[in-house]
Design a protein around this motif. Structure first.
Motif, PDB file in Angstrom:
ATOM      1  N   UNK A 344       0.333  -2.206   5.118  1.00 31.59           N
ATOM      2  CA  UNK A 344       1.691  -2.528   4.675  1.00 31.59           C
ATOM      3  C   UNK A 344       1.674  -3.050   3.243  1.00 31.59           C
ATOM      4  N   UNK A 346      -0.513  -2.476   0.876  1.00 34.04           N
ATOM      5  CA  UNK A 346      -0.826  -1.415  -0.092  1.00 34.04           C
ATOM      6  C   UNK A 346       0.420  -0.570  -0.367  1.00 34.04           C
ATOM      7  N   UNK A 347       1.123  -0.190   0.689  1.00 33.41           N
ATOM      8  CA  UNK A 347       2.318   0.636   0.482  1.00 33.41           C
ATOM      9  C   UNK A 347       3.363  -0.124  -0.323  1.00 33.41           C
ATOM     10  N   UNK A 348       3.472  -1.419  -0.080  1.00 34.17           N
ATOM     11  CA  UNK A 348       4.462  -2.202  -0.828  1.00 34.17           C
ATOM     12  C   UNK A 348       4.106  -2.297  -2.306  1.00 34.17           C
ATOM     13  N   UNK A 350       2.498  -0.039  -3.978  1.00 31.75           N
ATOM     14  CA  UNK A 350       2.827   1.261  -4.563  1.00 31.75           C
ATOM     15  C   UNK A 350       4.326   1.371  -4.803  1.00 31.75           C
ATOM     16  N   UNK A 353       5.554  -0.185  -7.878  1.00 28.48           N
ATOM     17  CA  UNK A 353       5.347   0.558  -9.122  1.00 28.48           C
ATOM     18  C   UNK A 353       6.414   1.627  -9.331  1.00 28.48           C
ATOM     19  N   UNK A 368      -4.875  -2.114 -10.416  1.00 29.64           N
ATOM     20  CA  UNK A 368      -4.826  -0.743  -9.909  1.00 29.64           C
ATOM     21  C   UNK A 368      -6.184  -0.332  -9.356  1.00 29.64           C
ATOM     22  N   UNK A 371      -6.414  -1.426  -5.906  1.00 25.01           N
ATOM     23  CA  UNK A 371      -5.817  -0.519  -4.915  1.00 25.01           C
ATOM     24  C   UNK A 371      -6.802   0.586  -4.538  1.00 25.01           C
ATOM     25  N   UNK A 372      -7.448   1.150  -5.536  1.00 23.02           N
ATOM     26  CA  UNK A 372      -8.428   2.214  -5.314  1.00 23.02           C
ATOM     27  C   UNK A 372      -9.585   1.702  -4.450  1.00 23.02           C
ATOM     28  N   UNK A 376     -10.636   2.262  -0.360  1.00 26.83           N
ATOM     29  CA  UNK A 376     -11.900   2.724   0.232  1.00 26.83           C
ATOM     30  C   UNK A 376     -12.475   1.663   1.176  1.00 26.83           C
ATOM     31  N   UNK A 379     -10.242   1.487   4.373  1.00 20.69           N
ATOM     32  CA  UNK A 379     -10.310   2.676   5.223  1.00 20.69           C
ATOM     33  C   UNK A 379     -11.675   2.822   5.877  1.00 20.69           C
TER      34      UNK A 379
END
Ligand SMILES: [Cu+2]
Ligand SMILES: [Cu+2]
Lengths: 559, 336
Positions: A344, A346-348, A350, A353, A368, A371-372, A376, A379
């Protein structure tokens, strides 16, 4: 909204009258006995970065040894001490305290418009506890030749390095860690009380900057989880002194029980590491996108959710140690539960931006890349949560890569983002943006080159903490070592240009990035009491009231 | 007993180890050579593709936004100020939720399969010890390598007598800790004959990374042949070593090897020494005397002891008796 300086609306906040917090009093004693949260934060920062240097040197030694499948530079015992020192220093001295104790200490009161933390003396005390714990732990590892890895699993830790004495081997190390833990408890307590009690009346819970939500959630974990570490040390001592079987099989104890105790603290500690990092990222992404943070409530609650779920997943470190299948199932399920609030966030970020006006300065570059990297790191956690797959990956380089992506890549990159972001505020100087980019490229490429090959090493079966390894793994190991040298170069450059800016950097305006949280309303650096004029409390992510002033290359209030 | 085994099977640095698995496999995983590998690999790749999808999505959006919405002038304001969107938030909470529940379930199923061996599995005991592995086969044979038949379930019961170790066979996708003070079990069924690598994956000290050995999966029929051959103790050991094993197994109920008398006299230092019998005569305990004592114990009774010893005729072969004699010889050399 009223202006801070109505007489001269386009000018910057005037420098603090009577000097700023760095210059107001002088002499070594004015630092040693300071109660100013900013000075304490600076002392933390310096000590933590020193520890980072030390831990980094050991990391480079470890990577150098692994250049060849057999002996490269040292004997196995020395190598084992290297990775123990690297792990223990980085985790207990750098990553756990890094963001809260250094950056949090500095900005938390200012973000609340307060003069200081609720308990300034306790704050100083916790710094000295940290120092003491750090010295004790590192000395005990070095003098006791402790080579157990930072997890100190019994019976290895109590047998091999113990030397048979009551206080031998791993116990003083754990005592040191426990002192560090106490320091962390005090900081957490201080933060919680400060956020509750020193918030200005006009600042509701949902006007708190998200960094403070993150620190608050972290503080709760610190207070609840750390005592268990103390209990563990105590039990180890009791076992040793009274020959009372708790963990040691020869006395009828159970080594797996130790692992439960250890991870009951150390897993939540992972969230002590990552939550503040996420807080920094929320600030930086919003400010450098010039846009209101997206989904404030979801981000805030996801911090709390992560803190709570984080307490029920410790068993995922023991899927192959013989705990019951039922427990394994429950822990796997909760582990997956933590994935949701992380996703949640991470999507927020994005979405924040989206349609912003994005400025790629160093803090944003690091944010940024967070985020990258966290993408990883997070996930790959999904692989480890799946029981059957974890059986294959547990104890291999896949784990090493995963937690370095999360702890080193994510937390440390966020910390570096935060250091750059608050650097002008802390020091009153601007660092070199050009060198910032050069160093960032090196650090980012180096980080991925170091740790990505380790995922492959792990899936193909290379166990961690291996001094000799099957020759088939050499190519990937060499890649990884080269990456670590690149990354080290990046960090060295960062250190150089930051230090250089202290003497030669351009003077920073009070609000160089256009942040709307309160720390940007005081001068850079702030006066000892933080605000000459009471700050104006508003939405921490509403940038509408600010405008860019080219003359000072910073932002000022519109009115 | 463990001590003895250890002294008999001294650990050596292995230079003859196979790679993790024979050639093949995928980019991310070595070839899977067990029945569990199929499921584990499928779950791995399911999670992998979901991760790749989301990772690319995140990075693509990030890069695109960073470029598309870059600030062109210092101080430029954002072109939109959406602050939240509840439906969107709930959607991107729900989609990962569904996916992770699927991952959880698949992972859990594979794990349960690893817990419960089918009936009739071949039982091998595993002793992990700094820094070597000892596999005890059903016939009592102890070996440093794990040999198993192809296509047959094998159950490993792990124990450790020092610190925690962990048995890891990458090609089989299995791993289990050997924890002192408890028995951990795991099973597998190999699908491909060949040589594989077995490693210790829990840090256990100086030579942790040398604690590797070979797993040999035999084609049908070959495993039994291997076991018979390997169980022949004379193939790999000296006479005295075999003798020590035999004495440990057959004689230590009544005798000792440390000089103290038990039901029978100590076997230490008797070889070629004088012995007094119940009738007062003195004899030298030479090879023939020992052989006679083992085959016809009642023929001569040592003074101060009873007639408890029974004959080993038909139990011990000639060669084994010779081995025992060799061992007793060594025992008296030590005491000299
Ligand atoms: Cu954990
Ligand atoms: Cu080991």
């Amino acid at each position: 909204m009223s202006a801070m300086n109505p007489a001269n609306p386009t000018s910057d906040v005037p420098p603090a009258t009577g000097g700023n917090y760095l210059t107001q009093t002088r002499g070594i004693l004015s630092w040693v006995f300071t109660r100013d949260h900013k000075r304490i934060a600076v002392m933390y920062l310096v000590s933590i970065l020193a520890a980072f240097l030390l831990g980094g040197i050991f990391a480079i030694l470890v990577r150098t040894e692994l250049l060849t499948p057999n002996k490269t530079i040292v004997e196995p015992d020395r190598y084992n001490q290297f990775f123990t020192l690297h792990g223990a220093i980085m985790i207990f001295l750098v990553i756990i305290p890094g963001i809260p104790a250094a950056l949090g200490n500095f900005v938390l009161p200012i973000m609340l418009g307060a003069k200081d933390l609720a308990f300034p003396r306790i704050n100083l005390f916790s710094y000295y506890l940290w120092l003491l714990g750090a010295l004790l732990a590192v000395l005990a590892i070095v003098l006791g030749s402790v080579d157990t890895g930072w997890t100190f699993y019994v019976p290895y830790a109590t047998d091999v390095s113990a030397g048979g004495t009551l206080m031998g081997g791993v116990i003083p190390v754990l005592l040191g860690v426990f002192l560090l833990g106490f320091s962390s408890i005090f900081t957490g307590l201080n933060f919680i009380v400060t956020i509750h009690k020193l918030r200005p009346p006009s600042m509701g819970w949902f006007q708190l900057p998200l960094f403070l939500w993150a620190l608050y959630a972290t503080a709760i974990i610190q207070i609840l989880a750390t005592p268990v570490l103390g209990i563990t040390v105590l039990l180890l001592i009791v076992e040793r002194a009274a020959n009372f079987g708790i963990f040691h099989p020869s006395l009828g104890g159970d080594p797996v029980l130790y692992q439960h105790f250890f991870w009951f603290y150390s897993h939540p500690a992972v969230y002590i590491m990552i939550l503040p990092a996420m807080g920094v990222i929320s600030e930086v992404i919003s400010v450098f996108s010039r846009k209101h943070i997206f989904g404030y409530h979801f981000i805030a609650f996801s911090s709390v959710a992560i803190a709570v779920f984080g307490f029920f997943v410790w068993g995922h470190h023991m899927f192959v140690s013989g705990q019951s299948a039922l427990l394994a199932m429950i822990f796997s399920l909760f582990t997956y539960a933590v994935a949701i609030p992380s996703a949640v966030k991470v999507f927020n970020w994005l979405a924040t931006m989206y349609r912003g006006a994005i400025v790629l300065k160093a803090p944003m570059l690091y944010a940024l890349s967070f985020l990258f990297i966290f993408g990883i790191g997070g996930l790959t956690g999904l692989f480890l949560g799946a029981l059957a797959v974890d059986v294959h990956l547990h104890g291999t380089y896949f784990i090493v890569a995963h937690f370095h992506y999360v702890m080193m890549g994510s937390t440390l990159f966020a910390m570096i983002a935060g250091i750059h972001y608050w650097w002008p505020k802390m020091t009153g100087r601007l660092y070199s943006e050009l060198w910032g980019r050069v160093a960032w490229v090196l650090a980012f490429v180096g980080m991925n080159l170091t740790f990505f090959p380790q995922f492959l090493l792990g899936t193909h079966g290379m166990p961690r903490r291996y001094y000799n390894y099957p020759p088939q793994f050499q190519f990937l190991n060499v890649l990884s070592s080269i990456g670590s040298y690149l990354m080290a170069a990046g960090f060295v450059i960062t250190a150089i240009y930051l230090l250089h800016s202290l003497f030669a950097g351009r003077r920073a305006p009070s609000n160089p990035w256009g942040g709307a949280t309160l720390e940007w309303q005081c001068s850079s650096p702030p006066p000892t009491h933080n605000f000459d004029q009471p700050p104006v409390v508003g939405d921490p992510y509403d940038f509408g009231a600010l405008k860019y002033d080219a003359a000072i290359e910073g932002y000022v209030s519109k009115t | 007993m463990n001590q003895l085994i250890a002294s008999l099977l001294l650990a050596q640095t292995r230079t003859d180890l196979p790679p993790v698995a024979p050639e093949g496999g995928t980019f991310w995983l070595p070839p899977g050579a067990s029945t569990a590998a199929g499921h584990t690999d499928a779950v791995f790749y399911f999670i992998y593709w979901v991760s790749v999808f989301f990772f690319l999505l995140i990075v693509a959006l990030m890069v695109y936004f960073a470029w598309r919405y870059r600030a062109r002038t210092p101080g430029q304001a954002a072109s939109g100020q959406v602050t939240h969107h509840t439906v969107l938030e709930l959607t991107w909470s729900a989609i990962p939720l569904v996916l992770v529940v699927a991952m959880f379930y698949l992972g859990f199923r594979g794990y349960m399969d690893m817990q419960n061996p089918p009936r009739g599995a071949l039982d091998v005991r595993v002793l992990a010890k700094k820094w070597d592995w000892f596999f005890t086969y059903p016939n009592g044979h102890i070996d440093n390598e794990l040999h198993v038949p192809v296509d047959a379930p094998v159950r490993l019961t792990l124990e450790s007598n020092d610190v925690i170790h962990s048995l890891f066979i990458p090609a089989f996708r299995i791993k289990r800790d050997a924890v002192p003070g408890r028995y951990n079990k795991i099973w597998f069924q190999a699908r491909q004959p060949g040589d594989y690598l077995l490693m210790c994956s829990e840090f256990c000290g100086t030579r942790h990374s040398d604690m590797q050995t070979r797993v040999v999966v035999h084609p049908p029929g070959e495993y039994e042949k291997w076991l018979t051959e390997a169980s022949d103790p004379f193939r790999t050991r000296t006479l005295a070593e075999v003798g020590a094993m035999l004495v440990a197994r057959r004689c230590l109920q009544c005798h000792t090897v440390d000089g103290r008398a038990n039901i029978g006299p100590s076997l230490k230092g008797i070889y070629e020494h004088e012995v007094e019998l119940v009738d007062g005569t003195k004899v030298i305990a030479d090879d023939d005397y020992i052989r006679e004592s083992v085959l016809y114990p009642q023929a001569k009774i040592v003074r101060g002891f009873g007639r408890e010893m029974s004959s080993f005729k038909g139990i011990l072969k000639d060669k084994e008796i010779t081995a025992i004699i060799e061992y007793l010889k060594e025992l008296s050399n030590d005491s000299r």
